[in-house]
Design a protein around this motif. Structure first.
Motif, PDB file in Angstrom:
ATOM      1  N   ASP A 172       0.790  -1.225   0.000  1.00 48.17           N
ATOM      2  CA  ASP A 172       0.000   0.000   0.000  1.00 48.17           C
ATOM      3  C   ASP A 172       0.827   1.281   0.000  1.00 48.17           C
ATOM      4  OD1 ASP A 172      -2.183  -1.683   0.149  1.00 48.17           O
ATOM      5  OD2 ASP A 172      -2.281  -1.582   2.334  1.00 48.17           O
ATOM      6  N   GLU A 173       2.062   1.225   0.483  1.00 47.78           N
ATOM      7  CA  GLU A 173       2.855   2.442   0.621  1.00 47.78           C
ATOM      8  C   GLU A 173       3.998   2.493  -0.400  1.00 47.78           C
ATOM      9  OE1 GLU A 173       1.625   4.611   2.572  1.00 47.78           O
ATOM     10  OE2 GLU A 173       0.187   3.253   3.505  1.00 47.78           O
ATOM     11  N   LEU A 174       4.850   1.464  -0.384  1.00 48.73           N
ATOM     12  CA  LEU A 174       6.029   1.470  -1.250  1.00 48.73           C
ATOM     13  C   LEU A 174       5.641   1.559  -2.731  1.00 48.73           C
ATOM     14  CD1 LEU A 174       9.145   1.095  -1.475  1.00 48.73           C
ATOM     15  CD2 LEU A 174       8.721  -1.365  -1.586  1.00 48.73           C
ATOM     16  N   ILE A 175       4.800   0.650  -3.184  1.00 47.77           N
ATOM     17  CA  ILE A 175       4.423   0.617  -4.605  1.00 47.77           C
ATOM     18  C   ILE A 175       3.588   1.838  -4.976  1.00 47.77           C
ATOM     19  CG2 ILE A 175       3.248  -0.714  -6.392  1.00 47.77           C
ATOM     20  CD1 ILE A 175       5.872  -1.937  -5.245  1.00 47.77           C
ATOM     21  N   SER A 176       2.712   2.263  -4.065  1.00 45.71           N
ATOM     22  CA  SER A 176       1.887   3.432  -4.348  1.00 45.71           C
ATOM     23  C   SER A 176       2.743   4.678  -4.539  1.00 45.71           C
ATOM     24  CB  SER A 176       0.878   3.654  -3.214  1.00 45.71           C
ATOM     25  OG  SER A 176      -0.036   2.589  -3.140  1.00 45.71           O
ATOM     26  N   GLU A 177       3.744   4.834  -3.683  1.00 47.19           N
ATOM     27  CA  GLU A 177       4.602   6.019  -3.800  1.00 47.19           C
ATOM     28  C   GLU A 177       5.389   6.008  -5.109  1.00 47.19           C
ATOM     29  OE1 GLU A 177       4.475   8.569  -1.949  1.00 47.19           O
ATOM     30  OE2 GLU A 177       3.092   7.658  -0.530  1.00 47.19           O
ATOM     31  N   ILE A 178       5.849   4.843  -5.504  1.00 47.89           N
ATOM     32  CA  ILE A 178       6.589   4.748  -6.773  1.00 47.89           C
ATOM     33  C   ILE A 178       5.671   5.070  -7.943  1.00 47.89           C
ATOM     34  CG2 ILE A 178       7.808   3.176  -8.327  1.00 47.89           C
ATOM     35  CD1 ILE A 178       8.895   1.738  -5.849  1.00 47.89           C
ATOM     36  N   CYS A 179       4.451   4.521  -7.904  1.00 41.55           N
ATOM     37  CA  CYS A 179       3.509   4.789  -8.994  1.00 41.55           C
ATOM     38  C   CYS A 179       3.130   6.267  -9.043  1.00 41.55           C
ATOM     39  CB  CYS A 179       2.253   3.935  -8.829  1.00 41.55           C
ATOM     40  SG  CYS A 179       2.475   2.205  -9.300  1.00 41.55           S
ATOM     41  N   LEU A 180       2.966   6.875  -7.898  1.00 46.13           N
ATOM     42  CA  LEU A 180       2.645   8.292  -7.861  1.00 46.13           C
ATOM     43  C   LEU A 180       3.761   9.126  -8.475  1.00 46.13           C
ATOM     44  CD1 LEU A 180       0.930  10.685  -7.034  1.00 46.13           C
ATOM     45  CD2 LEU A 180       1.820  10.455  -4.712  1.00 46.13           C
ATOM     46  N   LEU A 181       4.982   8.778  -8.151  1.00 48.97           N
ATOM     47  CA  LEU A 181       6.127   9.508  -8.694  1.00 48.97           C
ATOM     48  C   LEU A 181       6.242   9.288 -10.212  1.00 48.97           C
ATOM     49  CD1 LEU A 181       8.426  11.343  -7.870  1.00 48.97           C
ATOM     50  CD2 LEU A 181       9.836   9.330  -7.458  1.00 48.97           C
ATOM     51  N   ILE A 182       5.975   8.061 -10.650  1.00 43.23           N
ATOM     52  CA  ILE A 182       5.990   7.768 -12.093  1.00 43.23           C
ATOM     53  C   ILE A 182       4.955   8.624 -12.822  1.00 43.23           C
ATOM     54  CG2 ILE A 182       5.380   6.012 -13.807  1.00 43.23           C
ATOM     55  CD1 ILE A 182       6.612   3.927 -11.844  1.00 43.23           C
ATOM     56  N   ALA A 183       3.736   8.656 -12.258  1.00 44.04           N
ATOM     57  CA  ALA A 183       2.676   9.438 -12.891  1.00 44.04           C
ATOM     58  C   ALA A 183       3.039  10.922 -12.925  1.00 44.04           C
ATOM     59  CB  ALA A 183       1.364   9.236 -12.140  1.00 44.04           C
ATOM     60  N   PHE A 184       3.549  11.414 -11.826  1.00 44.87           N
ATOM     61  CA  PHE A 184       3.926  12.829 -11.754  1.00 44.87           C
ATOM     62  C   PHE A 184       4.990  13.157 -12.803  1.00 44.87           C
ATOM     63  CE2 PHE A 184       5.983  16.597 -10.147  1.00 44.87           C
ATOM     64  CZ  PHE A 184       4.944  17.345  -9.600  1.00 44.87           C
ATOM     65  N   ASP A 185       6.007  12.304 -12.897  1.00 48.05           N
ATOM     66  CA  ASP A 185       7.104  12.552 -13.847  1.00 48.05           C
ATOM     67  C   ASP A 185       6.609  12.549 -15.293  1.00 48.05           C
ATOM     68  OD1 ASP A 185       8.866  12.760 -11.794  1.00 48.05           O
ATOM     69  OD2 ASP A 185       9.936  10.890 -12.182  1.00 48.05           O
ATOM     70  N   ARG A 186       5.771  11.564 -15.621  1.00 44.16           N
ATOM     71  CA  ARG A 186       5.344  11.438 -17.021  1.00 44.16           C
ATOM     72  C   ARG A 186       4.420  12.577 -17.434  1.00 44.16           C
ATOM     73  NH1 ARG A 186       4.847   5.247 -19.204  1.00 44.16           N
ATOM     74  NH2 ARG A 186       6.861   4.544 -18.436  1.00 44.16           N
ATOM     75  N   ILE A 187       3.510  12.932 -16.558  1.00 43.68           N
ATOM     76  CA  ILE A 187       2.600  14.027 -16.895  1.00 43.68           C
ATOM     77  C   ILE A 187       3.369  15.345 -16.976  1.00 43.68           C
ATOM     78  CG2 ILE A 187       0.641  15.377 -16.030  1.00 43.68           C
ATOM     79  CD1 ILE A 187      -0.487  12.708 -14.925  1.00 43.68           C
ATOM     80  N   LYS A 188       4.305  15.514 -16.095  1.00 43.38           N
ATOM     81  CA  LYS A 188       5.154  16.708 -16.141  1.00 43.38           C
ATOM     82  C   LYS A 188       5.920  16.761 -17.465  1.00 43.38           C
ATOM     83  CE  LYS A 188       8.828  19.033 -13.518  1.00 43.38           C
ATOM     84  NZ  LYS A 188       9.651  18.987 -12.277  1.00 43.38           N
ATOM     85  N   ARG A 189       6.386  15.596 -17.934  1.00 42.52           N
ATOM     86  CA  ARG A 189       7.131  15.534 -19.180  1.00 42.52           C
ATOM     87  C   ARG A 189       6.223  15.868 -20.376  1.00 42.52           C
ATOM     88  NH1 ARG A 189       8.679  10.212 -19.393  1.00 42.52           N
ATOM     89  NH2 ARG A 189       9.937  10.657 -17.549  1.00 42.52           N
ATOM     90  N   TYR A 190       4.940  15.373 -20.336  1.00 38.83           N
ATOM     91  CA  TYR A 190       3.990  15.706 -21.406  1.00 38.83           C
ATOM     92  C   TYR A 190       3.873  17.227 -21.542  1.00 38.83           C
ATOM     93  CZ  TYR A 190       2.132  10.897 -20.944  1.00 38.83           C
ATOM     94  OH  TYR A 190       1.986   9.536 -20.879  1.00 38.83           O
ATOM     95  N   ILE A 191       3.693  17.864 -20.401  1.00 39.39           N
ATOM     96  CA  ILE A 191       3.487  19.318 -20.401  1.00 39.39           C
ATOM     97  C   ILE A 191       4.747  20.034 -20.871  1.00 39.39           C
ATOM     98  CG2 ILE A 191       2.932  21.312 -18.951  1.00 39.39           C
ATOM     99  CD1 ILE A 191       1.418  19.335 -17.093  1.00 39.39           C
ATOM    100  N   ASN A 192       5.875  19.581 -20.388  1.00 39.43           N
ATOM    101  CA  ASN A 192       7.142  20.234 -20.707  1.00 39.43           C
ATOM    102  C   ASN A 192       7.479  20.140 -22.204  1.00 39.43           C
ATOM    103  OD1 ASN A 192       9.394  21.699 -19.671  1.00 39.43           O
ATOM    104  ND2 ASN A 192      10.659  19.873 -19.941  1.00 39.43           N
ATOM    105  N   ASP A 193       6.956  19.083 -22.849  1.00 38.76           N
ATOM    106  CA  ASP A 193       7.241  18.891 -24.281  1.00 38.76           C
ATOM    107  C   ASP A 193       6.520  19.915 -25.164  1.00 38.76           C
ATOM    108  OD1 ASP A 193       8.948  16.801 -23.826  1.00 38.76           O
ATOM    109  OD2 ASP A 193       7.466  15.234 -24.229  1.00 38.76           O
TER     110      ASP A 193
END
Length: 522
Positions: free
Chosen positions: A431-452
């Motif tokens: 519930d914590e370890l995997i969720s935090e990694i997935c949250l960071l993945i989502a944040f990074d990818r969406i940030k990259r979409y916008i930055n492009d």
């Protein structure tokens, strides 16, 4: 129905010790041995064919046979004025080579630091104090030549917890939580990268620090949080000593509250209730008498050394024993709960230093405080039921304790605590370890979409990314005007479509709702 074993001894010696989870009785109405519910407890019923012997020393043997060695019982009995030392010695002398007589003989002398009037045994094989089939023990132990008993207890006379090898605990002990965590991380597949792992671990250290503090219902200043964060990050690098525990406590508390030794006064855990005309203290738990703290902490640290050198008790069981031992002894005036949770990480890192990531167990505990309270109460409720205490209202609510039940603190059973620790670790992984990694993945990818598609300052980019995730992949109506100041109106639908698709993919593949996890990322 005739009580035998510890039930008999409890009555005979007028101990008034709380019932064990399983009590044993001879019942003339049953033909075979069976177990029946007795409210929230259980009773093992023995048939009438079993002989009942109305003798406390025989019942000590029955207690060990049917319910195992309960050190707190034997400590209370052997220090009880109703026990006649000469009679006990005479009973043991009739069969000095008997297995159970030798165990009782050793236990008496070990727990009381007093010799019985019996000559040393000169022959016979050595026997183990605790049977490995039923308890976690040290591999070798120490041979006692006088009784020819091998003391394979994990602790010392000053502090000796036990963990029983129940079927559930034996199955849990096969689990390596670090291997489980790593395997779970690999299920992320192409989502995972070394950069994401490294950054998520850094955040998990912060989350663990924050969660451990929130469990105590405290909001420490940034300086204290940073010090505790540094301590968590460096867990396992230092020897676990008295000096280290004091140093850790001093990193947690205000500078003016720093200390150089363990506490020297009585302490309790509770809350203040303001009533109409007076203030009432709701006391949940009272720590061991201050005079016993140094020796019991020395026993705790010796137990840690025993388990480190022996290496046979699984690391997480080792961590549960040491961490819960500290919190029940309550050696410091403040910070005991956070030290307790720090010790889980410290022991795990000492036992398995090759693992470079943290499993945020405090975050799991914070979400399961009712279970945490329940496992703590498995020890604290019996202690509080037996303890006679009062608060001196005329002297700043100074705690006064009228009876000495040190054996309840010295010789706990941590079987339930081990089960709880594994449950929280598994919850933290899922519930914590995997969720935090997935949250960071989502944040990074969406940030990259916008930055492009837009040139936006990083702080504004982070804010826009957070807004879109909080809205489930869309630009919310309230914040849309702000976003369109930085992203062209025609480009925004593409960002929303990709963001929504990514969040849905993560939810479908890993059953993790990123929107519900969202908070300000560091």
């Amino acid at each position: 129905m005739q009580p035998i074993g510890y039930s008999y001894l409890n009555r005979y010696y007028k101990l008034l010790l709380p019932k064990l989870g399983l009590e044993v009785y001879i019942d003339n109405t049953v033909d075979t041995e069976c177990i029946r519910n007795y409210g929230s407890f259980k009773r093992k019923l023995l048939p009438r064919s079993r002989k009942f012997i109305d003798c406390p020393y025989e019942q000590m043997i029955s207690a060990i046979k049917y319910q195992g060695i309960r050190l707190h019982y034997f400590s209370a009995i052997f220090n009880n004025s109703l026990l006649k030392k000469a009679d006990f010695s005479a009973f043991l002398a009739k069969k000095p080579n008997s297995k159970y007589n030798r165990v009782l003989w050793f236990l008496y002398e070990w727990l009381t630091n007093s010799k019985l009037d019996l000559p040393d045994l000169k022959s016979g094989n050595y026997i183990q104090l605790f049977e490995e089939k039923y308890y976690y023990t040290l591999k070798n132990g120490n041979k006692n030549k006088r009784t020819r008993v091998i003391n394979n207890a994990i602790g010392t006379q000053a502090f000796c917890p036990t963990v029983r090898k129940t079927l559930e605990v034996k199955n849990l002990a096969k689990i390596d939580v670090y291997d489980t965590a790593w395997a779970k991380m690999q299920t992320l597949g192409d989502f995972l990268s070394s950069d994401v792992i490294g950054r998520s671990i850094n955040y998990l250290y912060t989350k663990e620090t924050k969660s451990s503090t929130e469990i105590e219902h405290e909001k420490p200043d940034k300086k204290k949080m940073q010090r505790f964060l540094n301590a968590i990050k460096n867990a396992g690098l230092f020897e676990l000593t008295k000096e280290k525990i004091i140093d850790l406590q001093n990193q947690i508390v205000e500078d003016k509250a720093r200390v150089t030794d363990y506490r020297t006064s009585e302490i309790y855990v509770g809350s203040t209730i303001q009533r109409l005309n007076f203030i009432d203290e709701d006391v949940h738990y009272v720590g061991v008498l201050a005079k016993y703290v140094p020796e019991m902490m020395e026993g705790l640290l010796s137990t840690h050394d025993n388990l480190m050198l022996d290496g046979r008790v699984p690391p997480l069981i080792h961590a549960a024993i040491i961490s819960f031992g500290e919190v029940y002894i309550h050696p410091m005036d403040d910070g005991n709960g956070r030290i307790h949770r720090y010790l889980i990480h410290d022991v795990m890192k000492q036992r398995e230093p090759e693992h470079k990531f943290i499993i945020p167990i405090s975050a799991a505990i914070l979400k399961n405080t009712a279970k945490y309270d329940a496992v703590l109460e498995s020890i604290s409720k019996p202690v509080m039921a037996m303890l006679e205490w009062e608060l001196d209202t005329e002297n700043n609510n100074r705690l006064i304790i009228h009876n000495d039940i040190d054996y309840m603190y010295r010789y706990p059973d941590y079987t339930e605590h081990v089960k709880f620790t594994y449950e929280m670790m598994n919850s933290a992984i899922s519930d914590e370890l995997i969720s935090e990694i997935c949250l960071l993945i989502a944040f990074d990818r969406i940030k990259r979409y916008i930055n492009d598609i837009a040139d936006i300052p990083n702080n504004k980019l982070d804010k826009i990314t957070s807004i879109i995730i909080n809205a489930g992949g869309k630009a919310s109506k309230q914040k849309r005007a702000f976003i369109e100041k930085h992203i062209e109106h025609d480009c925004l639908p593409e960002v929303e479509a990709k963001s929504t698709q990514l969040l849905k993919e993560i939810k479908d593949r890993f059953n993790i709702d990123i929107k519900s996890l969202m908070r300000k990322l560091p």
